[in-house]
Write an enzyme that holds these catalytic residues in place. Structure first.
Site, PDB file in Angstrom:
ATOM      1  N   HIS A 165      -9.705  12.839 -19.791  1.00 52.19           N
ATOM      2  CA  HIS A 165      -9.524  11.518 -19.009  1.00 52.19           C
ATOM      3  C   HIS A 165      -7.677  11.577 -18.802  1.00 52.19           C
ATOM      4  O   HIS A 165      -7.240  12.226 -19.464  1.00 52.19           O
ATOM      5  CB  HIS A 165      -9.789  10.357 -19.874  1.00 52.19           C
ATOM      6  N   CYS A 181     -10.312  13.582 -27.539  1.00 52.00           N
ATOM      7  CA  CYS A 181     -10.439  13.769 -26.102  1.00 52.00           C
ATOM      8  C   CYS A 181      -9.697  14.363 -25.425  1.00 52.00           C
ATOM      9  O   CYS A 181      -8.530  14.673 -26.288  1.00 52.00           O
ATOM     10  CB  CYS A 181     -10.484  12.378 -25.473  1.00 52.00           C
TER      11      CYS A 181
END
EC number: 2.3.2.-
Length: 206
Positions: A165, A181
């Protein structure tokens, strides 16, 4: 006449390509980190001189047996490679999981979202109670931790909970600061989002 038109078209194409590219030494950069308007949001410019050269988006030679379209994440070097034909890859600088949050394995892009809502996992809320106000989701926007785009990673067991992301914290690229992440500069995740297909293979290496 046809030959002249063909040459003109070629020159116009090359000019358009070079307008968004630059070279530094022998490195070919494809990135522009100027301010960008996207879906009603204005992503601020990133001072390029403050981005270490190795973490700027660039095309590199990359030998692999993986098919074009595959994503390979090198968490140790803080690079993400999008495999291209002809032994090339688009390389991006990334931020990765801090100590205790590292992971590796193979997954697939199950979903792609533009300006996604961020919902902190229950475990994160326990560690950071101040995030409880977002237990039903934080609205999209420039301060949203998922940034401008998110690629949701699933494996045979279902949702891994991990994402590739964007992030408004561009200075975290090249560092181990996340909860697992893979972070990218908003400009770069927009570029990757357009290249990567739903269902694409993602290999995360430690």
């Amino acid at each position: 006449m046809k030959s002249r038109i063909s040459r003109l078209a070629s020159v116009m194409f090359i000019g358009a390509v070079l307008a968004g590219c630059s070279t530094f030494g022998n490195t070919f950069y494809t990135a522009s980190y100027t301010s960008v308007s996207d879906a009603g949001y204005v992503i601020p410019a990133i001072p390029t001189e403050k981005i270490p050269p190795q973490y700027r988006r660039q095309i590199v030679n990359y030998a692999t047996n993986e098919a074009p379209g595959t994503i390979i994440v090198d968490t140790k070097s803080k690079f993400l490679y999008f495999i291209m034909p002809g032994g090339k890859a688009m390389r991006y600088g990334i931020g990765v999981g801090r100590e205790g949050f590292e992971w590796s394995g193979t997954a697939r892009i199950a979903m792609k979202r533009e300006w996604p809502t961020w919902t902190p996992p229950a475990a994160m809320i326990r560690r950071q109670p101040e995030l409880a106000k977002y237990r039903n989701g934080m609205s999209p926007g420039l301060k949203n931790p998922l940034g401008a785009r998110a690629l949701y990673l699933f494996n045979k067991g279902g949702d891994t909970g991990y994402r590739i992301h964007g992030t408004p914290e561009w200075w975290s690229i090249g560092k181990a600061m996340s909860s697992g992440c893979i972070r990218m500069m908003n400009h770069d995740i927009i570029d990757l989002y357009e290249r990567a297909e739903q269902g694409a293979k993602v290999i995360v290496q430690q």
